[in-house]
Design an enzyme around this catalytic site. Structure first.
Site, PDB file in Angstrom:
ATOM      1  N   THR A 175      10.697  49.140  29.581  1.00 42.44           N
ATOM      2  CA  THR A 175      10.582  50.580  29.850  1.00 42.44           C
ATOM      3  C   THR A 175       9.985  50.754  31.243  1.00 42.44           C
ATOM      4  O   THR A 175       8.861  51.256  31.398  1.00 42.44           O
ATOM      5  CB  THR A 175       9.704  51.279  28.805  1.00 42.44           C
ATOM      6  OG1 THR A 175       8.427  50.620  28.744  1.00 42.44           O
ATOM      7  CG2 THR A 175      10.347  51.234  27.434  1.00 42.44           C
ATOM      8  N   PHE A 196     -13.560  43.110  31.385  1.00 45.37           N
ATOM      9  CA  PHE A 196     -13.012  43.991  32.420  1.00 45.37           C
ATOM     10  C   PHE A 196     -14.101  44.559  33.329  1.00 45.37           C
ATOM     11  O   PHE A 196     -13.959  45.660  33.856  1.00 45.37           O
ATOM     12  CB  PHE A 196     -12.170  45.114  31.794  1.00 45.37           C
ATOM     13  CG  PHE A 196     -10.871  44.622  31.216  1.00 45.37           C
ATOM     14  CD1 PHE A 196      -9.714  44.618  31.974  1.00 45.37           C
ATOM     15  CD2 PHE A 196     -10.826  44.122  29.935  1.00 45.37           C
ATOM     16  CE1 PHE A 196      -8.518  44.146  31.456  1.00 45.37           C
ATOM     17  CE2 PHE A 196      -9.641  43.638  29.402  1.00 45.37           C
ATOM     18  CZ  PHE A 196      -8.481  43.651  30.165  1.00 45.37           C
ATOM     19  N   LYS A 200     -15.248  42.587  35.934  1.00 47.77           N
ATOM     20  CA  LYS A 200     -15.248  41.617  37.033  1.00 47.77           C
ATOM     21  C   LYS A 200     -14.618  42.289  38.245  1.00 47.77           C
ATOM     22  O   LYS A 200     -13.436  42.648  38.239  1.00 47.77           O
ATOM     23  CB  LYS A 200     -14.448  40.374  36.639  1.00 47.77           C
ATOM     24  CG  LYS A 200     -14.667  39.192  37.555  1.00 47.77           C
ATOM     25  CD  LYS A 200     -16.069  38.620  37.396  1.00 47.77           C
ATOM     26  CE  LYS A 200     -16.249  37.355  38.229  1.00 47.77           C
ATOM     27  NZ  LYS A 200     -17.634  36.872  38.188  1.00 47.77           N
ATOM     28  N   CYS A 224       1.748  46.162  33.017  1.00 47.83           N
ATOM     29  CA  CYS A 224       1.291  47.186  32.064  1.00 47.83           C
ATOM     30  C   CYS A 224       0.467  48.297  32.699  1.00 47.83           C
ATOM     31  O   CYS A 224       0.869  49.469  32.670  1.00 47.83           O
ATOM     32  CB  CYS A 224       0.491  46.523  30.949  1.00 47.83           C
ATOM     33  SG  CYS A 224       1.461  45.427  29.897  1.00 47.83           S
TER      34      CYS A 224
END
Length: 474
Positions: free
Chosen positions: A86, A252, A254, A263
């Protein structure tokens, strides 16, 4: 159960293979005859650690097969997954659902019995409703079900993410679809994995919301890294201090050159378009998208500053090109705008990546791609770490220093610290003042009588948690 997986891209191939690993009979379908032939021979179109062996094992066991014949794959299937791409539409950011709707039309013409059609592709809210209408135009309502089952796979650790997930989300509108998906995911239910059962539209939105939140978290820590540089402190200390709050979490946090991949960039844009369709302003997500795009090019300015303000005629060695380690994916990789910006300022680029060179060659122009990282840095005026591959972490800094023309290292992933400075490098990192490039490890000492901090992890990745320092949480 017999499963048809329509699409052999990242999601379809990983999901289909893991379903087969659970003992199901899975047929993966793709229109690309060359890709299917290669898959039959065990040649994978993507790089994902461990996936090749998993595919081979399930092919030998005759649980996993590949075909271009959608009709034969769908006939008699209990579950039919749509896992096609998509991609964002050029110029708008809207998700292009043409492949999803095309698959739904072809599925409708081949259905038998009462199967459940499951949309696993990442799609905007309401896509399942349209899929249902497409199939209902060919097959009577009541003879099929349509469900949503979004994926939460991270490239580079997708197998663990599938086999040992945080949760499974299924969006259903009736008992038959729920019964089928409950049976499919029973191996996880027995392992006490949370299964979120909700409406189809809610499941579709959960996927976008999750990715937008993680993208926001990355952007937040990146902006704080800039503040840390100015006030004279270390972003890793700050990230540890806030990440140990269970409400925030350590993942998350870093700091780096910005998020990329297949994504986060497209899903944040698609969520914004969906919100706009309903007259809703998602200001935080809007700012996240804008800040992330600006950051990637801002990292080029960091390189320019490190070499004295001018890269005209200089040779810059870029170490790591893919958007993250353990993948060959170059989609929206921070290395692309970084390199393009440096080139516009007159720099000559040499680059190395352990597995992403083939894909990098398709998107980068006038870049010398080298298989040997040491040849990459030879006679370079500066080296830039863009992707934190383990092989990059293990580079011999003394040898690099000897090979380079100038001892300048721009570490956009904070891979190196005091070791690089001791090797004679002038180091520029993210979220660290130039005067405090160090390897100091922050430790946690429990108060006497208090329990030891819990080690967190999942599956095989969790088994190694105690061997990792608390600073290395990504």
């Amino acid at each position: 159960m017999k499963i048809a997986m329509i699409g052999t891209g990242y999601v379809g191939l990983v999901s289909g293979t893991c379903f087969a690993e659970w003992g199901n009979r899975v047929v993966c379908v793709d229109k690309n005859a060359e890709k299917i032939e290669q898959l039959k021979q065990g040649k994978l179109p993507i790089y994902e650690p461990g996936l090749d062996k998993l595919v081979e094992r399930n092919q030998i066991a005759e649980r996993l097969s590949f075909t271009t014949d959608l009709t034969s794959a769908v006939k008699g299937a209990d579950l039919i997954f749509i896992a096609v791409g998509t991609p964002p539409r050029l110029g708008s950011g809207d998700a292009d659902l043409s492949f999803v709707y095309m698959a739904a039309q072809e599925i409708a013409e081949s259905l038998e019995g009462h199967p459940t059609v499951v949309v696993k592709s990442t799609v905007p809210v309401g896509t399942g409703d349209v899929v249902e209408k497409i199939i209902a135009a060919v097959r009577p309502r009541g003879s099929f079900s349509v469900a949503s089952n979004p994926e939460f796979l991270r490239e580079g650790s997708a197998i663990d993410d599938f086999l040992f997930p945080d949760r499974v989300v299924v969006g259903v509108e009736g008992p038959r679809a729920l019964e089928a998906l409950t049976a499919l995911y029973s191996p996880l239910a027995r392992a006490n994995t949370p299964v979120v059962v909700t409406q189809r539209r809610a499941a579709e939105l959960i996927k976008y919301a999750a990715n937008a939140f993680l993208a926001t978290k990355i952007t937040f820590i990146n902006e704080l890294a800039d503040l840390c540089e100015q006030v004279g402190t270390d972003i890793d200390d700050l990230a540890l201090g806030i990440g140990l709050d269970h409400r925030i979490g350590q993942s998350f946090l870093k700091a780096g050159p910005g998020y990329g991949g297949s994504c986060f960039p497209k899903d944040t844009l698609a969520l914004l378009r969906t919100a706009q369709d309903y007259g809703i302003a998602l200001r935080v997500v809007e700012e996240t998208v804008a800040a992330n795009e600006a950051r990637k090019r801002k990292m080029a300015l960091k390189v320019i500053d490190a070499v004295g303000g001018d890269v005209e005629g200089l040779t810059i060695a870029v170490l790591g090109l893919t958007f993250k380690p353990d993948t060959d994916d170059m989609r929206d990789a921070p290395s692309i705008p970084l390199i393009e910006t440096l080139q516009r300022f007159g720099a000559k680029i040499r680059a190395h990546d352990p597995v992403g060179m083939k894909n990098a060659a398709r998107v980068l122009e006038n870049v010398m791609l080298l298989d040997d990282p040491y040849e990459c840095v030879r006679d370079a005026d500066a080296a830039v770490v863009v992707t934190e591959w383990e092989s990059v972490r293990q580079l011999d800094l003394d040898l690099m220093r000897q090979l380079m023309r100038s001892p300048i290292l721009v570490d956009l992933r904070n891979v190196f610290g005091r070791g690089a400075a001791q090797a004679g490098f002038q180091v520029s990192s993210v979220g660290r003042p130039a005067s405090t490039q160090s390897d100091v490890t922050v430790t946690i000492q429990p108060v006497s009588g208090d329990p030891q901090p819990k080690q967190q992890g999942r599956g095989r990745a969790g088994l190694n948690a105690q061997a990792k320092t608390i600073m290395n949480w990504n």
